[in-house]
Structure formats: structure tokens, C-alpha cells
Design an enzyme around this catalytic site. Structure first.
Site, short mmCIF file in Angstrom:
data_model
loop_
_atom_site.label_atom_id
_atom_site.label_comp_id
_atom_site.label_asym_id
_atom_site.label_seq_id
_atom_site.Cartn_x
_atom_site.Cartn_y
_atom_site.Cartn_z
N GLU A 81 7.06 23.29 -4.64
CA GLU A 81 8.15 24.25 -4.81
C GLU A 81 9.54 23.62 -4.72
OE1 GLU A 81 7.04 28.55 -3.75
OE2 GLU A 81 6.77 27.43 -1.91
N HIS A 100 13.68 26.89 2.59
CA HIS A 100 12.67 27.81 2.07
C HIS A 100 11.57 27.97 3.12
CE1 HIS A 100 9.62 29.81 -0.17
NE2 HIS A 100 8.80 28.79 -0.06
N HIS A 102 8.34 30.83 4.95
CA HIS A 102 7.48 32.02 4.92
C HIS A 102 7.59 32.72 6.27
CE1 HIS A 102 5.05 28.95 2.33
NE2 HIS A 102 6.07 29.45 1.64
N HIS A 172 5.91 36.54 -0.31
CA HIS A 172 5.95 35.08 -0.17
C HIS A 172 6.83 34.65 1.02
CE1 HIS A 172 6.80 31.03 -2.50
NE2 HIS A 172 6.65 30.84 -1.20
MN MN Z 1 6.67 28.90 -0.41
#
Ligand code: MN
Length: 244
Positions: A81, A100, A102, A172
Site C-alpha cells: 500500500e 496509514h 487500521h 479498512h
Molecule cells: Mn491498510
């Protein structure tokens, strides 16, 4: 040492520390990542190779161009990603760092369209009046694995982010940006804390009082001047943990 061009040593060290802090503060687990824009080349960024953030050392940092291709012949496995980072740096010249994650309390706010993540306390004015949510189905239909695994998806996510400081990703997680590494880390931690506080407040079943736009702006402005204090504290915690 990996194949980094002349990035500032302290910046690379801060990136390593940011990886450890985000794990220590419960924002990332074995997954999730943090990057920083190269201090001398605005068309490059630094991000760890494919590994758990808590384990990252200076030698694990890889340098990428904005197409999210590793430079300097670095052939190590990288995050699927990484396009999240490259496409946000391309679209947002003001952004110097990207997280980034979760982080678990934020995810519910990405899957209930009528419930917006909004600032409920003075530490999270950066949430403004609610944050955008990226719907991957709008880009690739209903059969995807939800991962930002291409430049196209990274660009679509960056477009959803727009001029905001955080974008939720449906089913996500979220992506948070900052004008420094410290700002991005602070906001990633407090996005998770605010989500927890907001969930707890909503549990009472009565209307929740959110910060007004003016309160959000005023608290946001104030806290920006204090960003060093949590960073130093969080850094001390992980330094002690790594010294043991
Ligand atoms: Mn991710």
C-alpha cells in the site's frame, strides 16, 4: 545502511521512532505504516521496507520516488500500500508525513454512513466538522481486497482526502497527514482516542455535543504549539522499551 541518498540523519531517526511510537500507542499493529517526505528532494519519500513497524531500524528505511518505486537500486520487499504515500505527497505539497493504520476504534466510523467521526474533545480539533470517507467500490467495484495496491487507487484516495488532515477508508482504516512527522503521529494517536471517546459518548443514547467549528479551530490552533510534549513523552517510552 540501506540505499538512502543524503536524507537528514535526525529525520531518519525520527521516522524510526515514529514507527515505534505508533505501535506503542496502539495505532498500528503488525500492519500499518508511516512515511516522511525527503528533506532535500520533495519528489521522494522515506518508508520502511515490508515489516512490522515496531521492528523497524534505520537500516530498514527505503527511499521512494512519487510513483512509489524504490530508488537507488533497493530491491527489498516493500509495502503493497505504499501508493497511499506517493500519491498524497504528489497531490499535497504541504504534507510532509503520512500515517496509514487500521486503528480499531476508527474503523466503525468508516462503515456506518450516517455516523461521522467528529471532535468530541479539545485534543482533536484537527477533525474539524467531520472527515471524508474513501469508498473503494466507487473506483474498482465490489470485488476488491480493499487494499490501495496501485497508483490509481492511491490517487483516488488522495482525491478523497482533499484538503483534510485525515481520510477514513471504508472497512479498512484511515490515513492521516501532517506538516511534520510529529503532527502526523499526534493526529493518528488522537484520531483513535477521539473515536473511543465518541463511541463511549454515543453509548449513552443521548445527543452528543461536539465541538463547534470555532471551538475546533481554536483548540486545533492551540494544540499545534504543544506538539513537542507528547512526542517527547512517547519517544521516551519507546526508547526505554528498546533499551531493555
Ligand atoms: Mn491498510
Amino acid at each position: 545502511m540501506g540505499a538512502l541518498s543524503d536524507a537528514d540523519r535526525d529525520l531518519v531517526e525520527d521516522l524510526v521512532v515514529a514507527n515505534h511510537i505508533l505501535f506503542d500507542q496502539g495505532v498500528v499493529d503488525a500492519f500499518g505504516h508511516v512515511s516522511v517526505r525527503h528533506d532535500k528532494r520533495s519528489d521522494r519519500y522515506l518508508l520502511a521496507r515490508n515489516m512490522a513497524p515496531a521492528e523497524v531500524t534505520r537500516d530498514d528505511i527505503v527511499e521512494f520516488d512519487l510513483d512509489s518505486v524504490p530508488v537507488n537500486g533497493d530491491a527489498r520487499a516493500v509495502y503493497l500500500e505504499r501508493f497511499i504515500h506517493g500519491e498524497i505527497y504528489r497531490r499535497r505539497p504541504d504534507v510532509m508525513a503520512v500515517v496509514h493504520s487500521h486503528s480499531p476504534t476508527v474503523v466503525p466510523f468508516s462503515v456506518v454512513p450516517n455516523i461521522k467521526l467528529r471532535p468530541v474533545c479539545h485534543m482533536s480539533g484537527f477533525l474539524g466538522q467531520g472527515v471524508p470517507t474513501f469508498e473503494i467500490r466507487d473506483v474498482v467495484g465490489e470485488g476488491s481486497d480493499l487494499l490501495i495496491r496501485s497508483r490509481e487507487l492511491g490517487a483516488a484516495l488522495a482525491q478523497s482526502l482533499g484538503s483534510a488532515l485525515i481520510v477514513l477508508m471504508r472497512g479498512h482504516g484511515s490515513t492521516v497527514v501532517g506538516e511534520t512527522l510529529r503532527h502526523a503521529v499526534y493526529r493518528a494517536v488522537y484520531a483513535e482516542i477521539n473515536a473511543r471517546l465518541q463511541s463511549e459518548s454515543m453509548r449513552f443514547g443521548e445527543p452528543v455535543i461536539y465541538l463547534t467549528p470555532d471551538e475546533a479551530a481554536a483548540t486545533f490552533k492551540n494544540i499545534e504549539t504543544q506538539i513537542k510534549r507528547p512526542w517527547d513523552l512517547w519517544k521516551k517510552r519507546v526508547s526505554q522499551a528498546h533499551a531493555r
